[in-house]
Motif scaffolding. Structure first.
Motif, PDB file in Angstrom:
ATOM      1  N   THR A 167       2.814   4.643  -4.872  1.00 20.01           N
ATOM      2  CA  THR A 167       3.553   5.810  -5.332  1.00 20.01           C
ATOM      3  C   THR A 167       2.623   6.706  -6.133  1.00 20.01           C
ATOM      4  O   THR A 167       1.996   6.261  -7.098  1.00 20.01           O
ATOM      5  CB  THR A 167       4.744   5.401  -6.220  1.00 20.01           C
ATOM      6  OG1 THR A 167       5.597   4.531  -5.469  1.00 20.01           O
ATOM      7  CG2 THR A 167       5.534   6.621  -6.656  1.00 20.01           C
TER       8      THR A 167
ATOM      9  N   ASP B 250       4.398  10.069  -0.955  1.00 25.07           N
ATOM     10  CA  ASP B 250       5.378   9.308  -0.161  1.00 25.07           C
ATOM     11  C   ASP B 250       4.774   8.051   0.448  1.00 25.07           C
ATOM     12  O   ASP B 250       5.013   7.733   1.614  1.00 25.07           O
ATOM     13  CB  ASP B 250       5.952  10.198   0.942  1.00 25.07           C
ATOM     14  CG  ASP B 250       6.616  11.454   0.392  1.00 25.07           C
ATOM     15  OD1 ASP B 250       7.200  11.375  -0.698  1.00 25.07           O
ATOM     16  OD2 ASP B 250       6.547  12.506   1.051  1.00 25.07           O
ATOM     17  N   GLY B 251       3.993   7.328  -0.327  1.00 29.99           N
ATOM     18  CA  GLY B 251       3.417   6.079   0.154  1.00 29.99           C
ATOM     19  C   GLY B 251       2.225   6.245   1.067  1.00 29.99           C
ATOM     20  O   GLY B 251       1.710   5.267   1.606  1.00 29.99           O
TER      21      GLY B 251
END
Length: 283
Positions: free
Chosen positions: A274, A240-241
């Motif tokens: 990602t 999630d980044g």
């Protein structure tokens, strides 16, 4: 992109972070402390073992495949129950497990190494459909096991040699042909440790002794670096980044440990990268 402390438990040798995509929880190890840790938000868990544990893959919502110094086991995180899946150099007291990761076909690659980093004592294996086979031997410190998004290539390193290789895979995920050198850090003195490949195909590698995680494009060019406030970054995970990074204090002289009070903690960096979803192990 500042590194923040994600978990302040100070591992001797933090390693093997795994982001469980269903539980949205990070798991990681203190190899020398014989511990498995976990955290999601403020919920922290910890399990103790009677032997070294080093790497994991997820099987389902409550079961992990764990690599220990003498076997691969299934481990229930709800009950603590475990079962041996296959032995792993159980008759060799010189070695223990080190870096490992699930592959796109549901297999699991795992490296072994000498407990004292004995030269050439390690081997990389693949567990697949109930069988474990050796792939590469003569490795001193196996690390950086990871796979390209299309599932057609695997990477692995020998930290001692400061080399990272990549090798083509067949349709069942077995190596096809000879590995080729992807990163040669011998001249630069960079020590490649644990690694993942992001969704763009870039190789994201913790660099032991370098105070950073490096991101390399498909051609092996450094395109980005992420600093951590401790010397020994050991392995990354992406979700999630967010880039998670385990670290270690093993082998640091006392004065350098005093100068790095966060050594052994686990960090997070908001990067926007990602990651690939970690693959499910099929037992």
């Amino acid at each position: 992109m500042t590194a923040e402390v994600f978990d302040d438990r100070r591992n001797i040798l933090g390693e093997g972070p795994l982001w469980h995509p269903r539980l949205e929880r990070l798991f990681w190890f203190d190899i020398m402390g014989k511990r498995l840790f976990s955290r999601a938000g403020g919920d922290r868990q910890e399990w103790a073992f009677d032997r070294h544990v080093s790497a994991a893959g997820w099987v389902d919502d409550s079961t992990l495949l764990l690599a220990t110094e003498r076997d691969l086991i299934s481990f229930d995180i709800l009950t603590g129950a475990s079962d041996v899946i296959v032995p792993l150099e159980a008759d060799n007291p010189v070695t223990r497990s080190n870096d490992g990761r699930a592959d796109p076909n549901g297999g699991f690659w795992i490296g072994t190494m000498g407990r004292m980093a004995d030269a050439g004592a390690g081997t990389i294996y693949r567990y697949y459909r109930g069988e474990i086979r050796p792939l590469y031997d003569g490795i001193t410190i196996p690390n950086a096991i990871c796979f390209t998004p299309d599932g057609r290539q695997a990477c692995f390193a020998d930290t001692d040699k400061r080399l990272v290789w990549r090798v083509a895979l067949d349709e069942d995920g077995w190596p096809r042909g000879e590995p080729e050198i992807y990163l040669d850090h011998r001249a630069a003195g960079i020590n490649p440790d644990g690694a993942v490949i992001d969704a763009d195909g870039c190789f994201v590698c913790a660099e032991w002794g370098g105070w950073r995680v490096g991101r390399y494009d498909r051609g092996g060019n450094l395109v980005e670096e992420f600093s951590v406030p401790v010397e020994q970054a050991s392995c990354p995970a992406l979700a999630d980044g967010i880039l998670y990074v385990t670290t270690a204090r093993q082998g640091l002289p006392e004065d350098r440990i005093d100068a790095q009070p966060q050594a052994g903690m686990t960090f997070r960096i908001e990067t926007g990268m990602t990651g690939q979803q970690e693959h499910q192990v099929i037992l």
